[in-house]
Write a protein that holds these residues in place. Structure first.
Motif, mmCIF file in Angstrom:
data_model
loop_
_atom_site.group_PDB
_atom_site.id
_atom_site.type_symbol
_atom_site.label_atom_id
_atom_site.label_comp_id
_atom_site.label_asym_id
_atom_site.label_seq_id
_atom_site.Cartn_x
_atom_site.Cartn_y
_atom_site.Cartn_z
ATOM 1 N N ASN A 848 15.377 77.002 60.531
ATOM 2 C CA ASN A 848 15.800 75.917 59.651
ATOM 3 C C ASN A 848 16.578 74.846 60.397
ATOM 4 O O ASN A 848 16.642 73.697 59.942
ATOM 5 N N ASN A 849 17.171 75.208 61.542
ATOM 6 C CA ASN A 849 17.982 74.232 62.281
ATOM 7 C C ASN A 849 17.186 73.007 62.714
ATOM 8 O O ASN A 849 17.736 71.902 62.817
ATOM 9 N N VAL A 850 15.875 73.200 62.996
ATOM 10 C CA VAL A 850 15.059 72.073 63.454
ATOM 11 C C VAL A 850 13.898 71.791 62.510
ATOM 12 O O VAL A 850 12.970 71.057 62.859
ATOM 13 N N LYS A 851 13.921 72.349 61.339
ATOM 14 C CA LYS A 851 12.854 72.132 60.378
ATOM 15 C C LYS A 851 12.783 70.653 59.999
ATOM 16 O O LYS A 851 13.769 70.061 59.602
ATOM 17 N N GLY A 852 11.604 70.042 60.130
ATOM 18 C CA GLY A 852 11.432 68.632 59.809
ATOM 19 C C GLY A 852 11.867 67.685 60.907
ATOM 20 O O GLY A 852 11.939 66.469 60.693
ATOM 21 N N PHE A 853 12.108 68.202 62.112
ATOM 22 C CA PHE A 853 12.546 67.330 63.215
ATOM 23 C C PHE A 853 11.490 66.287 63.529
ATOM 24 O O PHE A 853 10.297 66.574 63.582
ATOM 25 N N LYS A 887 7.772 73.194 71.498
ATOM 26 C CA LYS A 887 7.071 73.016 70.224
ATOM 27 C C LYS A 887 8.045 72.852 69.066
ATOM 28 O O LYS A 887 7.736 72.181 68.082
ATOM 29 N N ALA A 888 9.198 73.475 69.175
ATOM 30 C CA ALA A 888 10.184 73.385 68.096
ATOM 31 C C ALA A 888 10.624 71.946 67.858
ATOM 32 O O ALA A 888 10.992 71.577 66.745
ATOM 33 N N VAL A 889 10.579 71.127 68.920
ATOM 34 C CA VAL A 889 10.940 69.706 68.778
ATOM 35 C C VAL A 889 9.714 68.820 69.003
ATOM 36 O O VAL A 889 9.814 67.672 69.410
ATOM 37 N N LYS A 890 8.541 69.416 68.780
ATOM 38 C CA LYS A 890 7.276 68.687 68.728
ATOM 39 C C LYS A 890 6.969 67.900 69.998
ATOM 40 O O LYS A 890 6.662 66.710 69.978
ATOM 41 N N THR A 891 7.075 68.572 71.122
ATOM 42 C CA THR A 891 6.750 67.929 72.394
ATOM 43 C C THR A 891 6.194 68.976 73.350
ATOM 44 O O THR A 891 5.965 70.124 72.963
ATOM 45 N N LYS A 892 5.972 68.582 74.598
ATOM 46 C CA LYS A 892 5.535 69.499 75.638
ATOM 47 C C LYS A 892 6.558 69.503 76.766
ATOM 48 O O LYS A 892 7.166 68.473 77.060
ATOM 49 N N PRO A 893 6.757 70.649 77.422
ATOM 50 C CA PRO A 893 7.763 70.702 78.495
ATOM 51 C C PRO A 893 7.275 70.045 79.780
ATOM 52 O O PRO A 893 6.079 69.959 80.031
#
Length: 920
Positions: A848-853, A887-893
């Motif tokens: 939930n901490n990053v839900k909808g980021f 992925k949690a912040v919708k990017t690639k490392p």
């Protein structure tokens, strides 16, 4: 590949015989003296002195074939990276292996081995292509590939005519030996080989199809209409421009019969007849490429293939945006079905499209269009904003598509409306319509003048894009300038602009301008518009003031399959050019979708065509867009209709960055308000403090004013600012204003308490939306602030520094704590998953901490295994874990193992990490 001065053991794998083809060394023959002649430079002759000869022999289709090969080894090529350039000639007694010989030196200098051969019946090869040649030529090349003993995916092909046809059939049978990009010239193939498209798609490969009628003045012309079949595949709109590109050009002083507009300079790629015994005619055509030409061709073949995640990746999303449950109000897609024509009714053509409402919770609900076909490859179901059946009136179409956009335009939002589809499907009818039943333009203008805000005035421009040239349809002047991006969006230099006093004035001007549009009769449409027409409306402040908003209404020329529409000569050139521009449009759409899915800053190829440059605002830019895709329900045009529907499906995922006037003005006011409330920050030696309501905050960095682009550096919980000193220096050295505050929080439970303190600090400084660079717990701080105040946070750089260590450091940690390996990837990043390590590494279970980021993020992670840097692209536990957190912040490392504070500007694609992310 071999060298005449060395043995096989010196060079590893050399060409060798296989069970299916016998290969034996061949001494240079008298005819090979051509390669030592005056045709070539001294550097070329030096290279050619190292040519190694072979003879390939095989039995195929009841015939014996003997073909001479000439091979050259690349300069300083590493065996693991070896690549081959295979050169194949076309049909004619003046064709032989020497056709591409001026390409050999630069290709070897670029690390390619070179293989050239005489095809059966030409040069010094035995046999002759007969009526059954097309059944064996592909297999012949595949046998040769086995003899070359190269790793899969290493052979790039340069081929003309029948050589290109042989390659296409070989690739359709087995694409494994071949690389991702190939250059084919003047290819006339009777039927596109079955499996070619599928193999190109699955391999992420494509073709540069080139066409030139004459390489020297006295050469008999090669008719460009021969390109029909292959160009039909490469330029099919449903491929979204990802199977290839097309280049047509004219050689200076060697004008061919087809009046094409040359896409390259007249000296770009030429050819000459040279006397030689290598060809049966006693002379041979030899190509010469300019430096620009070779650079373009080499950059093309040397590029990595397009990434293909799954076999169907070429088609992008398999459902429309609405079907995935996403409301895309910035890019609406509508379908209009044309009634059957008289000729179609007489032919007994069946209706292959069915329309129904959906239960999607919108009023009116989106509609589903179902393709009913006997061919399983054409069947499909698509959901769009609305689908207008043949019974729907012009007024109904306008009310659902353009009318809401007119209201947006009058309120200050930029708007783009364009009609797309196969030729003869009603695009011009939809946009303009007849006088007795007008289309979108007439109805839009009526609404605009009825509801135009006080103090505003309407200006208009009308332009045609034909064969990549712009023409002002409201003036007789020619020679318009280039496209530029101005305050009003895309503008065309030299285009006349007119102030309008009424809708009728504009309609009369447009009607007159329409008579100047290029049209042509063809089998699919008696009067087909062969140009794109764009009506540009500019709402301005009174007395010719600044542009308030712009509205582009675009009638695109129809895509067509040349073989079916029956066009030749000028018509072929027009159709090819239209298809090229629509292919560029598809390529832009796919690039926008990929950038949105990966949440990365990708290059969008707007500059591939004047059309995409002109529509830039409406494709991912500052505009609300309505796409009206026109199709026919006739069975004989079903493949074209499905192609249009697939394009519309992809386009439904394009997200424009609309800056509505009211919202933008409000944002500007807020920014001004924040800036006006700013205090004066004084730093001594790069250090200072700020007094906030919560107490004094220590702050390091550089400061001039709130107007400068600023990066906020956030360190770990309870860490000292000294740990960020290197980053502060790196950012300062590249001209960035940077501030590192020491927030009071010392534990995870203090994250929420730090958010209002950070917001107050930004207010105190007058910073509306700075970028953030967070390290470890500082990265979590940045994400937490972004979640709480998305409009006050720009781009983010999130760096994992805790896990970066050498092999010695890793061993020391394991010695101190034998359980360290079990805890290595825990740390602050677990906050993304609410403190619990994910059960699966597939990216599911985000907390939930990053839900909808939402936001642009650069995610830096040190790739290593037990302190040893992981090789690039190798999948390891470390890379898998990095993917999960990214992925949690919708990017690639991005691998940051080699990055240091002193580097500052390093990243894996040679683009400045800090510069890119600091520019919010």
């Amino acid at each position: 590949m071999g060298s005449g001065a060395s043995s096989a053991s010196d060079h590893g794998d050399l060409p060798a015989s296989t069970e299916r083809m016998f290969l034996e060394p061949q001494d240079m023959e008298d005819a090979d003296a051509f390669f030592r002649g005056d045709t070539f430079s001294e550097d070329e002759k030096l290279l050619f002195s190292r040519i190694v000869g072979y003879v390939a022999k095989t039995s195929l289709g009841g015939m014996e074939y003997t073909m001479p090969l000439r091979c050259l080894q690349a300069a300083e090529a590493e065996a693991s990276e070896s690549r081959v350039a295979l050169f194949l000639h076309g049909f004619g007694d003046d064709r032989c292996m020497a056709l591409w010989s001026h390409f050999w030196l630069p290709m070897t200098e670029k690390g390619f081995h070179v293989v050239a051969l005489d095809l059966p019946g030409f040069g010094r090869a035995s046999g002759r292509p007969g009526k059954d040649w097309s059944a064996v030529d592909g297999e012949l090349l595949l046998r040769l590939m086995e003899c070359l003993r190269m790793r899969d995916g290493r052979v790039s092909v340069f081929a003309e005519g029948i050589g290109a046809c042989a390659f296409l059939r070989a690739y359709a049978q087995d694409s494994a030996p071949f690389a991702g990009h190939h250059v084919l010239l003047n290819v006339q193939i009777g039927e596109v080989p079955k499996g070619l498209r599928e193999n190109l798609e699955s391999r992420g490969a494509d073709i540069m199809l080139c066409g030139c009628e004459k390489f020297y003045p006295t050469q008999p012309p090669w008719m460009l209409s021969g390109l029909n079949q292959l160009s039909q595949l490469l330029l099919d709109p449903s491929t979204m421009g990802q199977l290839g590109t097309f280049v047509l050009w004219k050689v200076k002083n060697a004008d061919g019969p087809t009046p094409i507009k040359s896409m390259r300079d007249g000296t770009w790629w030429t050819g000459n007849l040279e006397k030689t015994a290598l060809a049966k005619a006693g002379h041979a055509l030899i190509f010469r490429a300019s430096a620009d030409c070779f650079r373009e061709l080499f950059d093309y073949v040397a590029a990595p293939p397009r990434k293909v995640v799954v076999k169907t990746a070429l088609q992008g999303p398999e459902m429309t945006s609405i079907e995935t449950g996403e409301i895309n109000d910035t890019f609406s897609v509508f379908i209009r079905i044309r009634p059957l024509l008289e000729r179609e009714l007489k032919a007994g053509s069946e209706n292959c499209l069915a329309v129904s409402d959906t239960d999607f919770p919108r009023d009116p609900p989106p509609q589903r269009i179902v393709v009913q076909a006997g061919d399983a490859s054409l069947k499909g179901s698509y959901v769009f904003n609305r689908v207008f059946e043949q019974s729907m009136s012009q007024e109904a179409v306008f009310n659902s598509t353009a009318k809401p956009f007119v209201q947006e335009f009058l309120a200050g939002t930029n708007v783009t409306i364009f009609a797309y589809g196969q030729t003869g499907t009603g695009k011009t009818y939809t946009i303009f319509g007849p006088a007795e039943d007008p289309g979108i333009v007439t109805r839009s203008l009526s609404d605009i003048f009825e509801k135009m805000p006080a103090g505003k005035e309407l200006h208009y421009e009308y332009v045609q894009l034909y064969l990549d040239d712009f023409k002002d349809l409201l003036a007789d002047a020619s020679g318009l300038g280039k496209l530029v991006e101005g305050n009003a969006g895309v503008e065309l230099l030299g285009l006349s602009s007119h102030k309008a006093t009424s809708a009728s004035e504009i309609l009369q001007a447009v009607a007159k301008g329409a008579t100047r549009r290029a049209t042509r009769a063809q089998d699919m449409n008696e009067v087909s518009t062969r140009s794109h027409a764009i009506l540009m409306l500019r709402l301005k402040e009174g007395d010719g003031g600044d542009v308030f908003s712009s509205m582009f209404i675009v009638d695109l020329a129809g895509s067509e399959r040349v073989a079916r529409s029956g066009v030749t000569g000028d018509g072929f050139t027009e159709a090819t050019n239209v298809n090229l521009s629509l292919t560029a449009l598809g390529r832009v759409v796919m690039s926008l979708i990929e950038a949105d899915i990966t949440q990365t800053k990708a290059f969008i190829p707007y500059n591939a065509s004047p059309l995409t440059m002109l529509l830039k605002a409406g494709l991912g830019g500052n505009s609300k867009t309505a796409l009206i895709a026109c199709v026919t329900q006739a069975a004989d045009s079903l493949s074209e209709s499905v192609s249009t529907l697939r394009f519309a499906m992809q386009a439904s995922h394009v997200k424009n960055k609309v800056e509505q006037k009211e919202a933008q003005d409000k944002a500007d006011q807020e920014k001004t308000k924040i800036a006006e409330a700013a205090h004066e920050l004084r730093l001594s030696g790069g250090k200072g403090s700020v007094e906030l309501t919560s107490g004094s905050i220590e702050i390091w960095g550089t400061w001039q004013s709130a107007a400068e682009e600023t990066v906020i550096l956030l360190g770990g919980l309870g860490s000292e600012l000294e740990q960020l000193e290197g980053l502060i220096t790196a950012l300062r050295d590249i001209g960035r204003q940077v501030l590192a505050p020491k927030l009071p929080g010392t534990a995870e439970k203090h994250l929420d308490a730090d958010v209002p303190i950070l917001l107050e600090l930004l207010d105190w400084l007058g910073l509306a939306k700075p970028a953030f660079y967070g390290r470890d717990w500082g990265a979590v701080r940045a994400v937490r602030f972004k979640m709480a105040h998305p409009k006050r946070s720009g781009n983010l750089v999130l760096e994992n520094r805790l896990n970066k260590m050498s092999e010695a450091q890793y061993k020391a940690k394991m010695k101190k704590d034998p359980n360290y390996a079990l805890q290595e990837y825990m740390g602050p990043w677990l906050w993304f998953f609410d403190g619990t390590f994910p059960k699966s590494l597939d990216g599911s279970g985000i907390g939930n901490n990053v839900k909808g980021f939402k936001g642009n993020v650069l995610f830096l992670w040190p790739y290593h295994t037990k302190g040893r840097h992981d090789p690039p692209k190798r999948v390891t536990t470390c890379s898998k874990v990095a993917d999960v957190y990214a992925k949690a912040v919708k990017t690639k490392p991005v691998d940051s193992y080699l990055m240091t504070d002193a580097d500052g500007c390093w990243c894996d694609d040679s683009v400045s990490v800090l510069c890119c992310v600091a520019a919010s």
